[in-house]
Design an enzyme around this catalytic site. Structure first.
Site, short mmCIF file in Angstrom:
data_model
loop_
_atom_site.label_atom_id
_atom_site.label_comp_id
_atom_site.label_asym_id
_atom_site.label_seq_id
_atom_site.Cartn_x
_atom_site.Cartn_y
_atom_site.Cartn_z
N GLY A 1 -9.00 -6.08 0.69
CA GLY A 1 -8.09 -5.33 -0.19
C GLY A 1 -7.62 -6.17 -1.36
NE ARG B 1 -5.81 -0.12 -5.69
CZ ARG B 1 -4.88 0.71 -5.17
NH1 ARG B 1 -3.62 0.60 -5.50
NH2 ARG B 1 -5.25 1.64 -4.31
CG ASN C 1 -3.80 -7.40 1.21
OD1 ASN C 1 -2.58 -7.41 1.12
ND2 ASN C 1 -4.59 -6.69 0.40
CE1 TYR D 1 1.26 0.53 5.80
CE2 TYR D 1 3.63 0.34 6.14
CZ TYR D 1 2.46 -0.10 5.55
OH TYR D 1 2.51 -1.18 4.69
CB ALA E 1 -1.19 0.59 11.83
CE LYS E 2 0.58 -2.66 7.14
NZ LYS E 2 -0.55 -3.49 6.69
CB ILE F 1 5.93 -5.66 -2.34
CG1 ILE F 1 6.29 -6.45 -1.06
CG2 ILE F 1 5.27 -6.57 -3.37
CD1 ILE F 1 7.31 -7.55 -1.20
P1 NAP Z 1 -2.79 -1.31 -2.52
O1 NAP Z 1 -2.28 -1.61 -3.90
O2 NAP Z 1 -2.96 0.11 -2.10
O3 NAP Z 1 -4.19 -2.09 -2.34
C1 NAP Z 1 -4.90 -2.01 -1.14
C2 NAP Z 1 -6.36 -2.31 -1.42
O4 NAP Z 1 -7.04 -2.18 -0.16
C3 NAP Z 1 -6.99 -1.30 -2.38
O5 NAP Z 1 -7.82 -1.95 -3.32
C4 NAP Z 1 -7.79 -0.42 -1.44
O6 NAP Z 1 -8.94 0.17 -2.03
C5 NAP Z 1 -8.20 -1.42 -0.37
N1 NAP Z 1 -8.63 -0.72 0.83
C6 NAP Z 1 -8.10 0.40 1.38
N2 NAP Z 1 -8.80 0.76 2.46
C7 NAP Z 1 -9.81 -0.14 2.60
C8 NAP Z 1 -10.88 -0.28 3.52
N3 NAP Z 1 -11.06 0.60 4.53
N4 NAP Z 1 -11.74 -1.30 3.37
C9 NAP Z 1 -11.59 -2.18 2.35
N5 NAP Z 1 -10.60 -2.09 1.44
C10 NAP Z 1 -9.71 -1.08 1.56
O7 NAP Z 1 -1.86 -1.98 -1.39
P2 NAP Z 1 -0.65 -3.03 -1.55
O8 NAP Z 1 0.58 -2.27 -1.85
O9 NAP Z 1 -1.04 -4.16 -2.40
O10 NAP Z 1 -0.53 -3.52 -0.03
C11 NAP Z 1 -1.34 -4.57 0.50
C12 NAP Z 1 -0.97 -4.77 1.96
O11 NAP Z 1 0.41 -5.06 2.09
C13 NAP Z 1 -1.23 -3.54 2.82
O12 NAP Z 1 -1.67 -3.93 4.10
C14 NAP Z 1 0.14 -2.91 2.91
O13 NAP Z 1 0.26 -2.10 4.05
C15 NAP Z 1 1.01 -4.14 2.98
N6 NAP Z 1 2.40 -3.93 2.57
C16 NAP Z 1 2.70 -3.44 1.33
C17 NAP Z 1 4.04 -3.28 0.96
C18 NAP Z 1 4.41 -2.75 -0.39
O14 NAP Z 1 5.61 -2.56 -0.65
N7 NAP Z 1 3.47 -2.50 -1.28
C19 NAP Z 1 5.04 -3.59 1.87
C20 NAP Z 1 4.71 -4.10 3.13
C21 NAP Z 1 3.37 -4.28 3.46
P3 NAP Z 1 -8.84 1.68 -2.62
O15 NAP Z 1 -8.04 1.57 -3.85
O16 NAP Z 1 -10.26 2.08 -2.83
O17 NAP Z 1 -8.15 2.48 -1.54
#
Ligand code: NAP
Length: 251
Positions: free
Chosen positions: A17, A20, A94, A159, A162-163, A192
């Site tokens: 992931g 981005r 990630n 979610y 899973a987490k 975030i």
């Molecule tokens: P994001 O911007 O949605 O980026 C996730 C990336 O993972 C995207 O490029 C997505 O591709 C890719 N992805 C999704 N499904 C996939 C798969 N099956 N195989 C390979 N790649 C895949 O997410 P983020 O906000 O940066 O979050 C990153 C991590 O931090 C996640 O695990 C999230 O749960 C965790 N997190 C985030 C926050 C927050 O506030 N943002 C808080 C706590 C934890 P597509 O665009 O094609 O779907």
């Protein structure tokens, strides 16, 4: 701590992931520390991200498109990154998705999809890198959990489950592979600044901020710093830990 004070030179890191968001910040930070970085992502944008990181930091990078929730693709991704950059020393689980909804309207597909990517994907990727890590008696795995694993969140039973599962996986795997000099840790971010939080209106944003003791939403870079530390030799006596990066939200 300066960017290069972490011991990451010569290491090969695979970030799922990483195209981005938080994953991109992690991939960038590891590269700034001197690690070669393989981005594995469903999004084709990962190719551009890998290229930009290589240009900005001078380290070798590569991109492989894969769905990490499918075993054959997870294995192929590890093989491709290892062929391009060498054996993987650091895995960052990630990649994650959300399919939010209250339980009475959440369908089976939303449950399955979120568990498949966030939890099974981490299992498959960890398994795929571990054979080599065990043989080499060296490795570090960091998974991105969430504050909701401990606190829960209405509308996110899939979610949060899973987490929370990722924390169980982290602790069990840490025990399994510690004798092989492989460390397994997790980071639990709070809110975030990403596309998701940027879309909130001002009222919702302020309500969110009011819950956070440090009074601000976090940045992907703040998460990336902790991931890079846990991945590095500086954290050589840390395994099975779940480090919150949440401004105190989980206190
Ligand atoms: P994001 O911007 O949605 O980026 C996730 C990336 O993972 C995207 O490029 C997505 O591709 C890719 N992805 C999704 N499904 C996939 C798969 N099956 N195989 C390979 N790649 C895949 O997410 P983020 O906000 O940066 O979050 C990153 C991590 O931090 C996640 O695990 C999230 O749960 C965790 N997190 C985030 C926050 C927050 O506030 N943002 C808080 C706590 C934890 P597509 O665009 O094609 O779907």
């Amino acid at each position: 701590m300066t960017e290069n004070s972490l011991r990451l030179e010569g290491q090969v890191a695979l970030v799922t992931g990483g195209a981005r968001g938080i994953g991109r910040a992690i991939a960038t930070r590891l590269a700034q520390g001197g690690a070669k970085v393989g981005i594995v992502d469903l999004a084709e944008a990962g190719a551009g991200t890998a290229q930009e990181i290589a240009e900005a930091t001078g380290v070798a990078t590569t991109f492989f498109k894969a769905d990490i929730s499918k075993e054959a693709e997870a294995k192929a991704a590890v093989a491709a990154v290892e062929e391009a950059l060498g054996p993987v020393d650091i895995l960052v689980n990630n990649a994650g998705i959300t399919r939010d909804g209250l339980i009475l309207v959440m369908d089976e597909a939303a449950w399955d999809a979120v568990l498949a990517v966030n939890l099974k994907g981490a299992f498959l990727m960890s398994k795929a890198v571990l054979r080599g890590m065990v043989r080499r008696r060296h490795g570090s795995i960091v998974s991105i959990s969430s504050v909701v694993a401990r606190r829960g969140n209405a509308g996110q039973v899939n979610y949060s489950a899973a987490k929370a599962g990722l924390i169980g996986l982290t602790k069990s795997l840490a025990r399994e592979v510690a004798s092989r000099n492989i460390r397994v840790n997790a980071v639990a971010p709070g809110y975030i600044e990403t596309e998701m939080t940027a879309a909130l209106d001002e009222k919702a944003r302020n309500a969110l901020i009011n819950q956070i003791p440090l009074g601000q939403i976090g940045s992907p870079q703040q998460v990336a710093e902790v991931v890079a530390f846990l991945a590095s030799q500086e954290a050589s006596y840390i395994t099975g830990a779940v480090v919150p990066v949440d401004g105190g939200l989980g206190i």
